[in-house]
Design an enzyme around this catalytic site. Structure first.
Site, PDB file in Angstrom:
ATOM      1  N   THR A 183      53.253  42.258  50.226  1.00 36.61           N
ATOM      2  CA  THR A 183      52.090  42.227  50.485  1.00 36.61           C
ATOM      3  C   THR A 183      51.822  41.320  51.659  1.00 36.61           C
ATOM      4  O   THR A 183      52.673  40.674  52.430  1.00 36.61           O
ATOM      5  CB  THR A 183      51.438  41.536  49.387  1.00 36.61           C
ATOM      6  OG1 THR A 183      51.945  39.895  49.340  1.00 36.61           O
ATOM      7  CG2 THR A 183      51.590  42.071  48.165  1.00 36.61           C
ATOM      8  N   GLU A 330      50.304  47.035  45.678  1.00 30.80           N
ATOM      9  CA  GLU A 330      50.656  46.765  44.163  1.00 30.80           C
ATOM     10  C   GLU A 330      50.487  48.033  43.216  1.00 30.80           C
ATOM     11  O   GLU A 330      50.662  48.251  42.268  1.00 30.80           O
ATOM     12  CB  GLU A 330      50.061  45.730  43.263  1.00 30.80           C
ATOM     13  CG  GLU A 330      50.433  44.451  44.042  1.00 30.80           C
ATOM     14  CD  GLU A 330      49.650  43.835  45.185  1.00 30.80           C
ATOM     15  OE1 GLU A 330      49.637  42.600  45.411  1.00 30.80           O
ATOM     16  OE2 GLU A 330      48.908  44.616  45.668  1.00 30.80           O
ATOM     17  N   LYS A 439      29.289  32.426  48.321  1.00 29.94           N
ATOM     18  CA  LYS A 439      28.524  31.865  46.903  1.00 29.94           C
ATOM     19  C   LYS A 439      27.521  30.985  47.274  1.00 29.94           C
ATOM     20  O   LYS A 439      27.716  29.846  47.841  1.00 29.94           O
ATOM     21  CB  LYS A 439      29.604  31.216  46.276  1.00 29.94           C
ATOM     22  CG  LYS A 439      30.629  32.387  45.708  1.00 29.94           C
ATOM     23  CD  LYS A 439      32.106  31.761  45.467  1.00 29.94           C
ATOM     24  CE  LYS A 439      33.159  32.922  45.046  1.00 29.94           C
ATOM     25  NZ  LYS A 439      34.363  32.450  44.960  1.00 29.94           N
ATOM     26  N   TRP A 444      25.977  35.366  44.154  1.00 30.12           N
ATOM     27  CA  TRP A 444      27.165  36.106  44.905  1.00 30.12           C
ATOM     28  C   TRP A 444      26.427  37.034  45.950  1.00 30.12           C
ATOM     29  O   TRP A 444      25.499  37.782  45.620  1.00 30.12           O
ATOM     30  CB  TRP A 444      28.020  36.656  44.310  1.00 30.12           C
ATOM     31  CG  TRP A 444      28.860  36.077  43.311  1.00 30.12           C
ATOM     32  CD1 TRP A 444      29.164  34.582  43.388  1.00 30.12           C
ATOM     33  CD2 TRP A 444      29.971  36.302  42.280  1.00 30.12           C
ATOM     34  NE1 TRP A 444      30.115  34.058  42.452  1.00 30.12           N
ATOM     35  CE2 TRP A 444      30.639  35.363  41.743  1.00 30.12           C
ATOM     36  CE3 TRP A 444      30.380  37.806  41.953  1.00 30.12           C
ATOM     37  CZ2 TRP A 444      31.546  35.564  40.779  1.00 30.12           C
ATOM     38  CZ3 TRP A 444      31.267  37.859  40.942  1.00 30.12           C
ATOM     39  CH2 TRP A 444      31.799  36.533  40.424  1.00 30.12           C
TER      40      TRP A 444
END
Length: 542
Positions: A183, A330, A439, A444
């Site tokens: 990753t 993944e 935030k 949000w």
């Protein structure tokens, strides 16, 4: 009672054998560093992949030892994609754009014993060679006269010493490791994902269905996404499985070179990240009608959200179709694709574009759900939650990284870190990465939605939105914008242009113009760098 079917192992040697038996006359094309073209056939590719497998066995490597690569999208890299796993070894693609210390960490953590490196990347060895325990380094060269630095050996020399007749298709377990990728390490040390033969074979089949990339023997496929980045989204494996013509751009990823390749090689499918295709769109707009792209059926775009304005621009100005896709390292990596269902094709054009800008529905055998603070969220297209996935191509854990066990739920799902909504049709829309959400006062705000809206403005080349501190609301959105060459716009004009699509409290508090937005090694906006650049940015209290 169980079914009476053969227990046939899904392995990459089986894919190589199919290519050998059925597609020997098909062509594989590579653009060399000097921009000339190397051409050979699948028969040549298979012969050389077999020789590589034999040669690696002769180095004393044991089953599941790791063989790393530092290379562009080339025919030699394709040989490694199949020759390494067909020797019972593990292919480990390294990203040459990573810092030397990070490459050293990854090589050491993976336990790589051999490195295959492109001649244009040999200089990178200086940054990490003395920090790792590589036993052998071989250099991909593009001509018999290609120079190999002192102390290294040539890849062609390695192949010359091997006898194809010594190759035998191995009897591997489909659950044996075949490849690994790390990753990007944006939230800590890079983590290794280890793919089995079964995973790669299933991913090749799943991504080839009509609802995904729709690959077949008749296609001419050019992966713009690098082979060092999540196995080029699995495209070389899938293209080889189907015997499609493969076109590799080498190091030439500029818009003009790619467009020349699309035209000359009659490319039918290509794929890459939005930043590359934004450049291609600008080049097409600059020279409308210059390139004959009539063969191009679809452009897969993923890695980050494709702006609706870009999707519209390709389709309305140039007759080209963008296929929006989403995935992760993944997930091997493709998980969803944005084809429109038959009922959506009957909807008004604006509705269709809105859905094309979403990340699509899950591919076969990929399951999705989203979790909010109160538990799993409904599929209503409004309620946001963190996307969780599971399926036969999804990682079950990271390689030698027990500290990352919290990325997997107790009932076996992978927590992606992407904040999404899922609508009643099953289309996901990524609103943000958890760490990139703004935030503000308990609400949000999606940076992705703001970015895509801003990039729909005709004067904007690129736009990234980050959270900056606010004395009253904790965080507020700041837009960082790159204007197209020769274009102009004021902050007020840009904010006003997107105002109809958002509530007032969601709009950016300010716009800052820059010459360039920093990007990660895979072409995504590097928001950690932007946040550092603007960490002391002062917004007025309001």
């Amino acid at each position: 009672m169980q079914g009476l079917t053969m227990d046939y192992q899904l392995t990459l040697p089986a894919v190589l054998k199919r290519a050998d038996q059925l597609f020997g006359r098909k062509e594989i094309v590579t653009r060399r560093p000097d921009k000339s073209f190397h051409r050979y056939t699948y028969a040549d590719f298979v012969r050389r992949a077999k020789k590589l497998a034999v040669a690696l066995g002769g180095l004393g490597l044991q089953k599941s030892d790791r063989v790393a690569t530092l290379g562009w999208n080339t025919y030699q890299h394709l040989e490694a994609y199949f020759g390494v796993p067909s020797a019972g070894l593990v292919l480990h693609t390294l990203n040459p754009r990573l810092p030397a210390d990070e490459l050293a960490y990854i090589i050491d953590h993976a336990g790589d014993r051999v490195l295959l490196v492109d001649e244009t990347m040999v200089r990178l060895l200086d940054g990490f060679r003395d920090k790792v325990n590589l036993e052998h380094v071989f250099v991909f060269t593009y001509s018999p006269e290609g120079e190999v630095p002192e102390g290294l050996r040539g890849y062609e020399e390695l192949l010359q010493e091997a006898d194809e007749g010594d190759f035998a298709y191995p009897d591997l377990d489909e659950r044996d490791a075949a490849a690994m990728c790390y990753t990007s390490g944006t939230t800590g040390r890079p983590k290794g994902v280890l793919y089995s033969h079964r995973c790669i074979c299933l991913h090749s089949l799943i991504t080839s269905v009509a609802e995904a990339f729709g690959l077949s023997e008749a296609d001419s496929v050019l992966p713009v996404v690098p082979m060092f980045h999540v196995n080029a989204w699995g495209i070389p494996f899938a293209a080889t499985m189907h015997g499609a013509k493969q076109v590799f751009p080498g190091p030439h990823l500029d818009p003009q070179s790619l467009l020349e390749d699309f035209e000359q090689e009659k490319v039918t499918f290509t794929a890459g990240v939005p930043t590359v295709f934004l450049g291609i769109l600008r080049e097409l707009d600059r020279q409308p009608g210059r390139y004959d792209l009539s063969s191009l059926k679809a452009m897969g775009i993923g890695g980050s959200a494709a702006p609706e304005g870009m999707i519209r621009g390709f389709r309305e100005r140039h007759g080209l179709t963008v296929l929006h896709a989403w995935g992760m390292t993944e997930m091997a990596p493709v998980g969803t694709a944005g084809h429109l269902t038959s009922d959506l094709l009957q909807e008004p054009e604006d509705v269709q574009y809105r859905y094309r800008a979403k990340q699509g529905i899950p591919l076969p055998f990929i399951e999705i759900r989203a979790r909010g603070a109160e538990g799993l969220v409904p599929w209503d297209g409004r309620t946001m939650g963190e996307l969780e996935v599971r399926g036969p191509t999804v990682a079950s854990s990271y390689y030698e990284a027990p500290e990352a066990a919290d990325k997997f739920t107790e009932d076996g799902w992978f927590r992606t870190g992407d904040i999404v909504t899922i609508d009643e049709r099953g289309y996901i829309e990524i609103r943000d990465r958890d760490k990139d959400l703004v935030k503000s006062g308990g609400e949000w705000i999606s940076s992705v939605e703001l970015e895509n809206a801003l990039m729909g403005h005709p004067a904007v080349a690129e736009a990234a939105v980050i959270a900056v501190p606010h004395p009253k609301w904790q965080e507020r959105p700041l837009a960082v914008v790159v204007l197209k060459e020769g274009e102009s716009a004021t902050p007020e004009e840009l904010i006003q242009s997107i105002a109809p699509r958002f509530e007032k409290w969601q709009l950016p508090d300010a716009v800052e113009f820059v010459d360039e937005i920093p990007k990660t090694a895979t072409g995504k906006f590097l928001k950690t760098r932007l946040r550092e650049m603007f960490k002391d940015y002062q917004l007025a209290k309001s």
